[in-house]
Design an enzyme around this catalytic site. Structure first.
Site, PDB file in Angstrom:
ATOM      1  N   ARG A 145      12.030  -1.554  10.991  1.00 12.07           N
ATOM      2  CA  ARG A 145      11.076  -1.133  12.028  1.00 12.07           C
ATOM      3  C   ARG A 145      11.002  -2.170  13.146  1.00 12.07           C
ATOM      4  O   ARG A 145      10.974  -3.360  12.879  1.00 12.07           O
ATOM      5  CB  ARG A 145       9.686  -0.958  11.400  1.00 12.07           C
ATOM      6  CG  ARG A 145       9.465   0.398  10.801  1.00 12.07           C
ATOM      7  CD  ARG A 145       8.198   0.469   9.992  1.00 12.07           C
ATOM      8  NE  ARG A 145       7.043  -0.162  10.597  1.00 12.07           N
ATOM      9  CZ  ARG A 145       5.857  -0.276  10.003  1.00 12.07           C
ATOM     10  NH1 ARG A 145       5.680   0.207   8.788  1.00 12.07           N
ATOM     11  NH2 ARG A 145       4.852  -0.862  10.595  1.00 12.07           N
ATOM     12  N   ARG A 186      -9.302   0.933   9.526  1.00 10.42           N
ATOM     13  CA  ARG A 186      -8.889  -0.439   9.803  1.00 10.42           C
ATOM     14  C   ARG A 186      -9.935  -1.183  10.640  1.00 10.42           C
ATOM     15  O   ARG A 186      -9.726  -2.365  10.951  1.00 10.42           O
ATOM     16  CB  ARG A 186      -7.570  -0.422  10.590  1.00 10.42           C
ATOM     17  CG  ARG A 186      -6.325  -0.702   9.766  1.00 10.42           C
ATOM     18  CD  ARG A 186      -5.140  -0.432  10.676  1.00 10.42           C
ATOM     19  NE  ARG A 186      -3.938  -1.159  10.355  1.00 10.42           N
ATOM     20  CZ  ARG A 186      -2.888  -0.620   9.740  1.00 10.42           C
ATOM     21  NH1 ARG A 186      -2.914   0.619   9.311  1.00 10.42           N
ATOM     22  NH2 ARG A 186      -1.797  -1.331   9.560  1.00 10.42           N
ATOM     23  N   ARG A 224       0.090  -9.155  13.458  1.00  8.00           N
ATOM     24  CA  ARG A 224      -0.609  -8.087  12.725  1.00  8.00           C
ATOM     25  C   ARG A 224      -1.509  -8.670  11.632  1.00  8.00           C
ATOM     26  O   ARG A 224      -2.554  -8.112  11.317  1.00  8.00           O
ATOM     27  CB  ARG A 224       0.404  -7.101  12.133  1.00  8.00           C
ATOM     28  CG  ARG A 224       0.690  -5.961  13.089  1.00  8.00           C
ATOM     29  CD  ARG A 224       2.104  -5.452  12.981  1.00  8.00           C
ATOM     30  NE  ARG A 224       2.403  -4.737  11.776  1.00  8.00           N
ATOM     31  CZ  ARG A 224       3.628  -4.656  11.257  1.00  8.00           C
ATOM     32  NH1 ARG A 224       4.640  -5.280  11.832  1.00  8.00           N
ATOM     33  NH2 ARG A 224       3.842  -3.946  10.181  1.00  8.00           N
ATOM     34  N   ARG A 268      11.942  -5.823   4.939  1.00  5.50           N
ATOM     35  CA  ARG A 268      11.623  -4.419   4.649  1.00  5.50           C
ATOM     36  C   ARG A 268      12.560  -3.463   5.398  1.00  5.50           C
ATOM     37  O   ARG A 268      12.879  -3.666   6.566  1.00  5.50           O
ATOM     38  CB  ARG A 268      10.171  -4.143   5.065  1.00  5.50           C
ATOM     39  CG  ARG A 268       9.765  -2.693   4.972  1.00  5.50           C
ATOM     40  CD  ARG A 268       8.279  -2.529   4.913  1.00  5.50           C
ATOM     41  NE  ARG A 268       7.607  -2.637   6.197  1.00  5.50           N
ATOM     42  CZ  ARG A 268       6.310  -2.405   6.367  1.00  5.50           C
ATOM     43  NH1 ARG A 268       5.543  -2.101   5.329  1.00  5.50           N
ATOM     44  NH2 ARG A 268       5.761  -2.520   7.559  1.00  5.50           N
ATOM     45  N   LYS A 316       0.831  -1.211   0.000  1.00  2.00           N
ATOM     46  CA  LYS A 316       0.000   0.000   0.000  1.00  2.00           C
ATOM     47  C   LYS A 316       0.867   1.264   0.000  1.00  2.00           C
ATOM     48  O   LYS A 316       0.665   2.160  -0.797  1.00  2.00           O
ATOM     49  CB  LYS A 316      -0.911   0.049   1.241  1.00  2.00           C
ATOM     50  CG  LYS A 316      -1.772  -1.170   1.455  1.00  2.00           C
ATOM     51  CD  LYS A 316      -2.669  -1.025   2.684  1.00  2.00           C
ATOM     52  CE  LYS A 316      -1.942  -0.801   4.000  1.00  2.00           C
ATOM     53  NZ  LYS A 316      -1.261  -1.988   4.557  1.00  2.00           N
TER      54      LYS A 316
HETATM   55  P1  ADP Z   1       1.677  -1.995   8.332  1.00  2.00           P
HETATM   56  O1  ADP Z   1       3.103  -2.083   7.986  1.00  2.00           O
HETATM   57  O2  ADP Z   1       1.217  -3.081   9.251  1.00  2.00           O
HETATM   58  O3  ADP Z   1       0.750  -1.745   7.168  1.00  2.00           O
HETATM   59  P2  ADP Z   1       1.327   0.690   9.382  1.00  2.00           P
HETATM   60  O4  ADP Z   1       2.607   1.380   9.177  1.00  2.00           O
HETATM   61  O5  ADP Z   1       0.159   1.096   8.525  1.00  2.00           O
HETATM   62  O6  ADP Z   1       1.552  -0.850   9.335  1.00  2.00           O
HETATM   63  O7  ADP Z   1       0.865   0.796  10.910  1.00  2.00           O
HETATM   64  C1  ADP Z   1       1.738   0.417  11.954  1.00  2.00           C
HETATM   65  C2  ADP Z   1       0.956   0.309  13.251  1.00  2.00           C
HETATM   66  O8  ADP Z   1       0.298   1.567  13.532  1.00  2.00           O
HETATM   67  C3  ADP Z   1      -0.170  -0.721  13.266  1.00  2.00           C
HETATM   68  O9  ADP Z   1       0.296  -2.022  13.575  1.00  2.00           O
HETATM   69  C4  ADP Z   1      -1.081  -0.138  14.382  1.00  2.00           C
HETATM   70  O10 ADP Z   1      -0.558  -0.388  15.662  1.00  2.00           O
HETATM   71  C5  ADP Z   1      -0.979   1.359  14.145  1.00  2.00           C
HETATM   72  N1  ADP Z   1      -2.034   1.867  13.231  1.00  2.00           N
HETATM   73  C6  ADP Z   1      -1.846   2.392  11.973  1.00  2.00           C
HETATM   74  N2  ADP Z   1      -3.025   2.733  11.430  1.00  2.00           N
HETATM   75  C7  ADP Z   1      -3.983   2.421  12.337  1.00  2.00           C
HETATM   76  C8  ADP Z   1      -5.409   2.521  12.366  1.00  2.00           C
HETATM   77  N3  ADP Z   1      -6.100   3.011  11.328  1.00  2.00           N
HETATM   78  N4  ADP Z   1      -6.062   2.103  13.485  1.00  2.00           N
HETATM   79  C9  ADP Z   1      -5.392   1.629  14.540  1.00  2.00           C
HETATM   80  N5  ADP Z   1      -4.066   1.482  14.570  1.00  2.00           N
HETATM   81  C10 ADP Z   1      -3.343   1.879  13.496  1.00  2.00           C
END
Ligand code: ADP
Length: 214
Positions: A163, A91, A174, A130, A15
């Site tokens: 990360r 989400r 996740r 990553r 994404k």
């Molecule tokens: P990923 O690499 O899993 O797509 P993101 O960078 O989008 O992760 O998000 C990292 C973390 O930030 C998630 O695991 C969650 O803890 C938090 N987070 C991000 N967006 C949301 C959301 N819309 N609602 C709740 N938590 C979120």
């Protein structure tokens, strides 16, 4: 015409990578809740301190905090004029319902919801390899950059990081969170849904999205 698009998909489904490319090509607003949260945690802001333990454990940050964050960002951006990609939001169903209210207040109708479809195996492989630039958030994979820690996107030296939530165990957790809390949105958005095979190369996906969504 401006496009208002949501990107749905598990961690590592691409994404953010696509959002970065399309944002530059189309001059869209890219709103990544993950990036905003990481910046808030780095700044140790009130939001960052509240979010830290949830992000570290791979759980979702509480809806009220995220909804407030997105509302502030949407209102302060030129989203209406430029169009947007929402990356990582909504989400949960509660977030989707809150977004409906925000969009209706702004007189915006969604253009599409793109589902980045990827298996758990591919998700784990991508996330464990990553690397992310801590300055511009550009995303890389060790298969293409090897040991390099310099960012070719913004030119920063030694800025690529793994990360702390990108370990195999946390990614698997996740993925479970995605299945239980985010997948119900597929049905919620069934009238706007465009499903994409996220195992394709980044270039093929950009071409497909440019042709069918943007
Ligand atoms: P990923 O690499 O899993 O797509 P993101 O960078 O989008 O992760 O998000 C990292 C973390 O930030 C998630 O695991 C969650 O803890 C938090 N987070 C991000 N967006 C949301 C959301 N819309 N609602 C709740 N938590 C979120």
């Amino acid at each position: 015409m401006s496009k208002y698009v949501i990107f749905l998909g598990a961690a590592g489904s691409g994404k953010g990578t696509q959002a970065q490319v399309l944002k530059t090509q189309l001059d869209l607003i890219h709103l990544s809740t993950g990036d905003l949260l990481r910046q808030a945690m780095k700044d140790k802001s009130d939001l960052g301190l509240k979010a830290q333990s949830f992000v570290d454990s791979g759980n979702l940050v509480p809806d009220d905090l995220i909804i407030e964050l997105v509302k502030t960002q949407l209102l302060s951006s030129n989203a209406l004029e430029h169009g947007f990609i929402l990356d990582g939001f909504p989400r949960t169903l509660a977030q989707a319902e809150a977004l409906d209210v925000m969009l209706s207040d702004l007189s915006i109708s969604l253009s599409a919801v793109v589902l980045f479809d990827l298996t758990l195996e591919d998700t784990v492989d991508r996330i464990v390899g990553r690397r992310v630039c801590s300055h511009c958030q550009f995303v890389y994979h060790i298969n293409s950059i090897g040991d390099s820690t310099d960012c070719s996107n913004c030119g920063s030296k030694d800025s690529l990081v793994h990360r702390p939530d990108d370990t195999k165990e946390k990614v698997m957790h996740r993925y479970d969170v995605f299945k239980s809390q985010t997948e119900p949105l597929i049905n919620y958005y069934k009238h706007h849904l465009y499903t994409l095979d996220a195992a394709q190369s980044p270039n093929s996906i950009t071409t497909e999205l440019s042709a069918n969504v943007f």
